[in-house]
Write an enzyme that holds these catalytic residues in place. Structure first.
Site, mmCIF file in Angstrom:
data_model
loop_
_atom_site.group_PDB
_atom_site.id
_atom_site.type_symbol
_atom_site.label_atom_id
_atom_site.label_comp_id
_atom_site.label_asym_id
_atom_site.label_seq_id
_atom_site.Cartn_x
_atom_site.Cartn_y
_atom_site.Cartn_z
ATOM 1 N N HIS A 32 0.810 -1.219 0.000
ATOM 2 C CA HIS A 32 0.000 0.000 0.000
ATOM 3 C C HIS A 32 0.841 1.266 0.000
ATOM 4 O O HIS A 32 0.339 2.360 -0.291
ATOM 5 C CB HIS A 32 -0.938 0.008 1.218
ATOM 6 C CG HIS A 32 -2.274 0.620 0.945
ATOM 7 N ND1 HIS A 32 -2.417 1.886 0.408
ATOM 8 C CD2 HIS A 32 -3.536 0.149 1.108
ATOM 9 C CE1 HIS A 32 -3.705 2.169 0.268
ATOM 10 N NE2 HIS A 32 -4.412 1.128 0.683
ATOM 11 N N ASP A 40 -1.763 1.955 -4.145
ATOM 12 C CA ASP A 40 -2.949 1.999 -3.281
ATOM 13 C C ASP A 40 -4.097 1.184 -3.875
ATOM 14 O O ASP A 40 -3.983 0.640 -4.979
ATOM 15 C CB ASP A 40 -3.382 3.449 -3.007
ATOM 16 C CG ASP A 40 -3.701 4.226 -4.278
ATOM 17 O OD1 ASP A 40 -4.145 3.605 -5.262
ATOM 18 O OD2 ASP A 40 -3.509 5.456 -4.279
#
Length: 437
Positions: free
Chosen positions: A410, A414
């Site tokens: 992440h 994302d």
């Protein structure tokens, strides 16, 4: 092949001729930029044996493979410092003393002994009570075990078993004639971590086996533990209809039958990954701490299970290659990986990893990211499934469905970006003719 590290030492023999001789320290080479230690799998030359430039001197076990190390020039193996089976030998540590034919070798043993002392960590200063004096043995008692007499004296079968089990022969006490290490000595040896004391004697009837860690298994454990702890993983899963891929694969395999080639489902997956990375290049990246490195080419790491652990050989620049080329390269790399013959450039690097367990009938799983890469794709098996159908009057039809899960870091990729990539990947597999556009 990697250039060996040598240190030239001038030794003046203590003889009447006082002939000047050059002895060479051969040190553990770094077979890759990240290698800090390795193991000695096997020496291919014996002490006192000459060699020529290009001869294989020894096999070094790295964290990924067993690599042949060739001599860079003619010479003679004067003394072995790190014997067969040595583990966790630091890069730069002396592993042998080399010389030239005709040299006086009387100083080789001294150099080897000094190198061994330098490699040994200094003892910790501790206040301990004075040890009681041990009475001297009587004349009839047997002499103490001499490592010098047995370090390189062993039977071929004992050496073979030791290599298979990762047992350092230098730590095995020989009970054969003249201290020779025999098969029983190796089979009875139980390897322990430094400082560990066995609670009970070795019992052949125990219902467990302690398997020593190989360099490869130790590195896999460290890297994946680091990845799982430091990289914030998240997972996206999607089902993909594979009927068009299966039909196209059947057509291609018929045309390739005369050439002895055969495409697999994974070949289509590899190509679709590269095409999706072209559409969403942000996923073709690596987290480097201060920067995110975005790659221009898709170098796809393909996870391969080997007897010693998992390794990820790389098919380079997949976007520029056709399915037949991808298939041939992937099969050749997988074979080299299982044989332990991969060269460092064939498994170091990579921009995106694929782990496929479909051949084991695994329908769904998640994979740990291969650092510093941002993504890894876990591929399950293709299974028939009922889905709604407007064309079929029954309202349902049977299709072949592939389940895949994308694990992403992440910090660099994302959720929305991962979803975009997975959508593009699904689109290519559900419409494989777009590979040719």
């Amino acid at each position: 092949m990697s250039a060996l590290a040598f240190t030239r030492i001038l030794y003046r023999g203590l003889h009447s001729s006082a002939r000047r001789n050059a002895l060479t320290k051969m040190t553990m080479p770094a077979m890759s930029p990240t290698m800090t230690e390795g193991g000695i799998s096997a020496w291919k030359k014996a002490e006192g044996e000459p060699f020529s430039s290009g001869d294989v001197l020894l096999e070094i076990e790295t964290d990924k493979a067993v690599i042949d190390v060739e001599a860079q020039e003619d010479g003679l193996l004067a003394k072995i410092v790190a014997p067969d089976g040595s583990k966790n030998v630091s890069v730069g540590s002396t592993i042998a003393i080399l010389a030239e034919e005709g040299d006086d070798l009387s100083g080789a043993a001294e150099l080897a002994a000094n190198a061994t002392k330098e490699a040994s960590p200094p003892p910790k200063a501790e206040k301990t009570p004075e040890a009681p004096k041990v009475p001297e043995p009587s004349k009839g008692s047997s002499p103490p075990y001499s490592r010098k007499a047995t370090a390189f004296s062993r039977r071929p079968i004992a050496k073979k078993i030791a290599l298979e089990r990762g047992i350092p022969l230098s730590k095995v006490k020989g009970t054969g004639p003249d201290g020779r290490i025999i098969r029983e000595d190796v089979e009875k040896y139980k390897q322990l971590e430094p400082g560990v004391i066995p609670s009970t004697p070795a019992d052949s009837s125990a219902d467990y086996v302690d398997i020593p860690l190989s360099s490869m298994r130790r590195t896999i454990a460290a890297r994946l533990a680091e990845s799982k702890v430091q990289a914030p993983h998240y997972y996206l899963t999607v089902d993909i209809q594979m009927d068009k891929v299966l039909k196209l694969r059947e057509v291609f395999n018929k045309s390739l039958a005369d050439k002895g080639a055969k495409l697999s489902i994974n070949d289509f997956v590899v190509k679709a990954v590269a095409k999706a990375l072209e559409d969403v290049p942000e996923a073709n990246s690596a987290w480097l701490g201060d920067t995110i490195r975005q790659y221009k080419k898709a170098d796809i790491s393909i996870a391969v299970a080997t007897p010693t652990g998992l390794i990820t050989p790389i098919v380079k620049d997949v976007g520029s290659k056709g399915l037949a080329t991808i298939s041939a390269e992937a099969k050749a790399l997988a074979k080299k990986a299982r044989d332990g013959k991969l060269s460092p450039h064939e498994y170091q690097g990579g921009t995106f990893t694929i782990s496929n367990l479909g051949m084991y009938d695994i329908s769904h799983f998640t994979a740990i990211i291969n650092p510093p890469q941002s993504c890894i794709l876990a591929v399950g098996s293709t299974k028939p499934s009922l889905v709604p159908s407007a064309e079929d009057e029954r309202g349902f039809k049977t299709v072949n469905v592939l389940n895949v899960t994308l694990s992403s870091d992440h910090r660099s990729v994302d959720g929305a970006l991962g979803a975009r990539w997975l959508t593009a990947f699904k689109g290519y597999l559900e419409n494989p003719l777009t590979f040719m556009l």
